[in-house]
Design an enzyme around this catalytic site. Structure first.
Site, PDB file in Angstrom:
ATOM      1  N   ASP A  61       0.624  -1.153   0.016  1.00 11.98           N
ATOM      2  CA  ASP A  61      -0.002  -0.193  -0.123  1.00 11.98           C
ATOM      3  C   ASP A  61       0.929   1.271  -0.010  1.00 11.98           C
ATOM      4  OD1 ASP A  61      -2.796   1.326   0.389  1.00 11.98           O
ATOM      5  OD2 ASP A  61      -2.034   1.687   2.178  1.00 11.98           O
ATOM      6  N   THR A  94      -3.256   5.511  -4.184  1.00 10.82           N
ATOM      7  CA  THR A  94      -2.125   6.189  -3.646  1.00 10.82           C
ATOM      8  C   THR A  94      -0.706   5.997  -4.511  1.00 10.82           C
ATOM      9  OG1 THR A  94      -1.516   4.537  -2.076  1.00 10.82           O
ATOM     10  CG2 THR A  94      -2.905   6.358  -1.254  1.00 10.82           C
ATOM     11  N   ASP A 386      -9.329  -0.567   0.916  1.00 11.68           N
ATOM     12  CA  ASP A 386      -9.085  -0.127  -0.418  1.00 11.68           C
ATOM     13  C   ASP A 386     -10.462  -0.130  -1.090  1.00 11.68           C
ATOM     14  OD1 ASP A 386      -6.509   0.920  -0.195  1.00 11.68           O
ATOM     15  OD2 ASP A 386      -5.674  -0.585  -1.176  1.00 11.68           O
TER      16      ASP A 386
HETATM   17  P1  ADP Z   1      -2.760   1.966  -6.077  1.00 14.09           P
HETATM   18  O1  ADP Z   1      -2.056   2.405  -4.963  1.00 14.09           O
HETATM   19  O2  ADP Z   1      -2.475   3.181  -7.363  1.00 14.09           O
HETATM   20  O3  ADP Z   1      -4.423   1.954  -5.966  1.00 14.09           O
HETATM   21  P2  ADP Z   1      -2.549  -0.572  -6.878  1.00 14.09           P
HETATM   22  O4  ADP Z   1      -1.253  -1.728  -6.411  1.00 14.09           O
HETATM   23  O5  ADP Z   1      -3.801  -1.106  -6.065  1.00 14.09           O
HETATM   24  O6  ADP Z   1      -2.171   0.807  -6.843  1.00 14.09           O
HETATM   25  O7  ADP Z   1      -2.622  -1.104  -8.298  1.00 14.09           O
HETATM   26  C1  ADP Z   1      -3.743  -0.377  -8.980  1.00 14.09           C
HETATM   27  C2  ADP Z   1      -3.830  -0.540 -10.434  1.00 14.09           C
HETATM   28  O8  ADP Z   1      -3.750  -1.906 -11.009  1.00 14.09           O
HETATM   29  C3  ADP Z   1      -4.961   0.281 -11.589  1.00 14.09           C
HETATM   30  O9  ADP Z   1      -4.237   0.948 -12.365  1.00 14.09           O
HETATM   31  C4  ADP Z   1      -5.736  -0.891 -11.628  1.00 14.09           C
HETATM   32  O10 ADP Z   1      -6.291  -0.510 -12.951  1.00 14.09           O
HETATM   33  C5  ADP Z   1      -4.713  -1.971 -11.898  1.00 14.09           C
HETATM   34  N1  ADP Z   1      -5.381  -3.376 -12.004  1.00 14.09           N
HETATM   35  C6  ADP Z   1      -6.099  -3.794 -10.805  1.00 14.09           C
HETATM   36  N2  ADP Z   1      -6.405  -5.121 -11.409  1.00 14.09           N
HETATM   37  C7  ADP Z   1      -5.983  -5.286 -12.641  1.00 14.09           C
HETATM   38  C8  ADP Z   1      -5.858  -6.518 -13.542  1.00 14.09           C
HETATM   39  N3  ADP Z   1      -6.510  -7.553 -13.182  1.00 14.09           N
HETATM   40  N4  ADP Z   1      -5.249  -6.393 -14.696  1.00 14.09           N
HETATM   41  C9  ADP Z   1      -4.551  -5.243 -14.838  1.00 14.09           C
HETATM   42  N5  ADP Z   1      -4.438  -4.060 -14.046  1.00 14.09           N
HETATM   43  C10 ADP Z   1      -5.254  -4.471 -12.877  1.00 14.09           C
HETATM   44 MG    MG Z   2      -5.174   0.219  -5.171  1.00 16.86          MG
END
Ligand code: ADP
Ligand code: MG
Length: 538
Positions: A61, A94, A386
């Site tokens: 996170d 974030t 989240d």
């Molecule tokens: P953040 O802290 O920005 O929320 P995350 O690690 O949660 O970071 O990643 C969010 C990103 O992952 C977003 O751009 C979302 O669209 C992408 N994402 C989530 N699930 C998938 C998936 N199954 N395939 C591709 N991208 C994904």
């Molecule tokens: Mg996220």
């Protein structure tokens, strides 16, 4: 006569000016983005953070990582603020927000190298950000609380690749149910969803309780362990006689007098308990104390009671059970009581809880997270939050966007088109802004071990061909319509990430002079002292 030198500031003030200040700040911001970059997306890695006291956090996170890192550099701190704002406003996204800001600054540096003035860059960035918001509204899709499937998919997208991954379907169900349950006339306050953590069992045993879990035990062992069909009195005054505010002296000259004094006190307490009994209550949550004799009488009446319940807990119970918090015993009657199917004392490991469950249409509820170890539970909680944040945000605004980089690519494409209408130099800034957005799908691919250039080229050509929802699905590593692949995110994640990252990038770009005291002379110690903060980056 020689001229006296003019001294503006003490000698130990550190000052970096012009280009040096700019480059130094940009470098710091880039470093912050670099730190969280590898955690982005479902295939992102985790980080292990060890505190000075050897507490360990394993997390993915963004905001948690940056918060724990005790970052000192003033510009880097501004980057951390972006993550905090994002966390507060949406509860997710974030990493995305920090990465976009880092990339905006990195790309600005390229323009600075081409001798483009910072004010031109900031103007271009501002125009691009405004345009982005406009396009974002245009591409986003509307949803309503009835679209439960989409809401679940939003929760699942938020949790993919995180602590809760293994049971994300069950979690998504819990999240959507919880948020919809506490939604009151379109208003959602996530504080009404209490999260309690219990070590033991497995993550998939995590449950939604239609009520409240209170970390309190009943006040006397003689009270019933469990009360079914609970009628709950919530009181914010003590069940004991008021101790006089000023010292009082009572002269007693005979044992009989003493006895009658005590009898008098007992009588008062009896009266109080009698009133409770008449109201029909079989459970009491009291914000203040309950004296021994009152406890004895309550036990005799088979009434379950907890004392010193905090006011905030009392309010939650009130929301969950529809009972009113009463401040005067004379006001207590059956209409003021709250209702729950069961109130019960439960021992979980070392701790004792009071479960208030089976509430009808509660406006405050509890998610009880189970898990094998504390680290697992904590990371599950972050993933769950989240999901809660994303579902709440989608319901509040009613707008969602396709994930997996689809929205970023479409924004970049349309921004470039918009850029053509601008003067040459600003156009360059808009172009760099578009590139910064593409950094999200690039990183998603990179973190999954897929060639980012291939992905970017294919995404761009598919979007040029009109496939505006094409993104990378990292479950099957295919480029496809991510809406159909059920990778969906709230509109607010993107809109907030773009607005706060642009603001901070612009703010950092406009700085050309950093003046910091070393700490010894007081003053700007909040900047972390430049010698360490700055020196560490060179
Ligand atoms: P953040 O802290 O920005 O929320 P995350 O690690 O949660 O970071 O990643 C969010 C990103 O992952 C977003 O751009 C979302 O669209 C992408 N994402 C989530 N699930 C998938 C998936 N199954 N395939 C591709 N991208 C994904
Ligand atoms: Mg996220």
């Amino acid at each position: 006569m020689p001229e006296k030198p003019v001294i503006l500031m003490p000698e130990d003030i550190q000052r970096i000016m012009g280009k040096d200040a700019q480059r130094n700040n940009i470098l710091a911001a880039k470093m912050v983005a670099e730190i969280v970059k590898t955690t982005l997306g479902p295939k992102g890695m985790d980080k292990m953070l060890v505190s000075p006291t050897n507490d360990i956090i394993v997390t993915n996170d963004g905001v948690t990582i940056l918060n724990e890192m005790q970052i000192e550099h003033p510009a880097a701190k501004m980057m951390v603020e972006i993550a905090k704002t994002q966390e507060k406003e949406v509860g997710d996204g974030t990493t995305t927000a920090v990465m976009i800001a880092g990339k905006l600054l990195e790309n600005a540096e390229k323009l600075l190298d081409k001798k483009i003035h910072p004010t031109v860059i900031t103007k271009g960035y501002r125009l691009a950000a405004e345009k982005c918001q406009e396009i974002l509204k245009e591409i986003s899709l509307k949803i309503t609380p009835e679209n439960e499937d989409i809401l679940k998919q939003i929760a699942m997208t938020a949790m993919t690749g995180k602590g809760a991954e293994g049971s994300k379907e069950k979690f998504a169900e819990i999240i959507v149910k919880a948020v919809k349950q506490i939604m009151d006339n379109g208003k959602i306050d996530l504080k009404d969803i209490q999260i309690e953590k219990i070590k033991g069992n497995a993550t998939e045993d995590t449950e939604l309780i239609s009520g409240i879990v209170l970390d309190k035990e009943k006040v006397s062992a003689d009270m019933p362990e469990i009360v079914e069909n609970a009628k709950i009195a919530l009181i914010d005054f003590p069940l004991e006689l008021k101790s006089p505010e000023i010292d009082t002296k009572i002269s007693i000259s005979s044992p009989e007098q003493l006895q009658s004094f005590i009898d008098q006190e007992d009588k008062e307490i009896r009266k109080m308990i009698e009133k409770i009994k008449i109201s029909g209550a079989n459970v009491i949550f009291c914000q203040k104390g309950i004296d021994d004799f009152a406890q004895y009488l309550l036990s005799k009446e088979r009434i379950y009671a907890c004392r010193r319940v905090s006011n905030s807990d009392l309010k939650k119970i009130s929301k969950a059970t529809a009972g009113k918090i009463v401040s005067n015993l004379n006001e207590l009657n059956s209409l003021e009581l709250g209702h729950a199917q069961i109130v019960e004392e439960v021992k979980q490991g070392e701790e004792i809880f009071t479960y208030i469950k089976g509430c009808q249409n509660p406006k405050a509820i509890t998610i009880l997270i189970h898990g094998g170890t504390e680290h697992v539970i904590d990371e599950t909680e972050r993933a769950l939050k989240d999901g809660l944040g994303d579902v709440a945000s989608s319901l509040k605004t009613g707008l969602v966007v396709p994930g997996g980089g689809a929205i970023e690519i479409e924004l970049a494409r349309r921004l470039r088109h918009f850029g053509q209408s601008l003067s040459g130099r600003e156009q360059l800034a808009v172009e760099e802004f578009a590139c910064a957005l593409e950094f999200i799908p690039i990183t998603l691919a990179e973190n999954a071990g897929i060639d980012p250039i291939d992905v970017l080229t294919e995404l761009k050509s598919r979007h040029d061909a009109g496939e505006k929802y094409a993104g990378i699905n990292l479950i099957n590593n295919k480029i496809e319509n991510t809406l159909e692949a059920k990778i969906i995110e709230p509109w607010k994640i993107k809109s907030q990430a773009i607005s706060s990252s642009t603001e901070v990038a612009i703010m950092i770009l406009r700085i050309d002079d950093v003046i910091a005291s070393s700490g010894k002379s007081g003053g700007m110690t909040g900047m972390g002292g430049m010698p360490q903060g700055y020196g560490g980056l060179d």
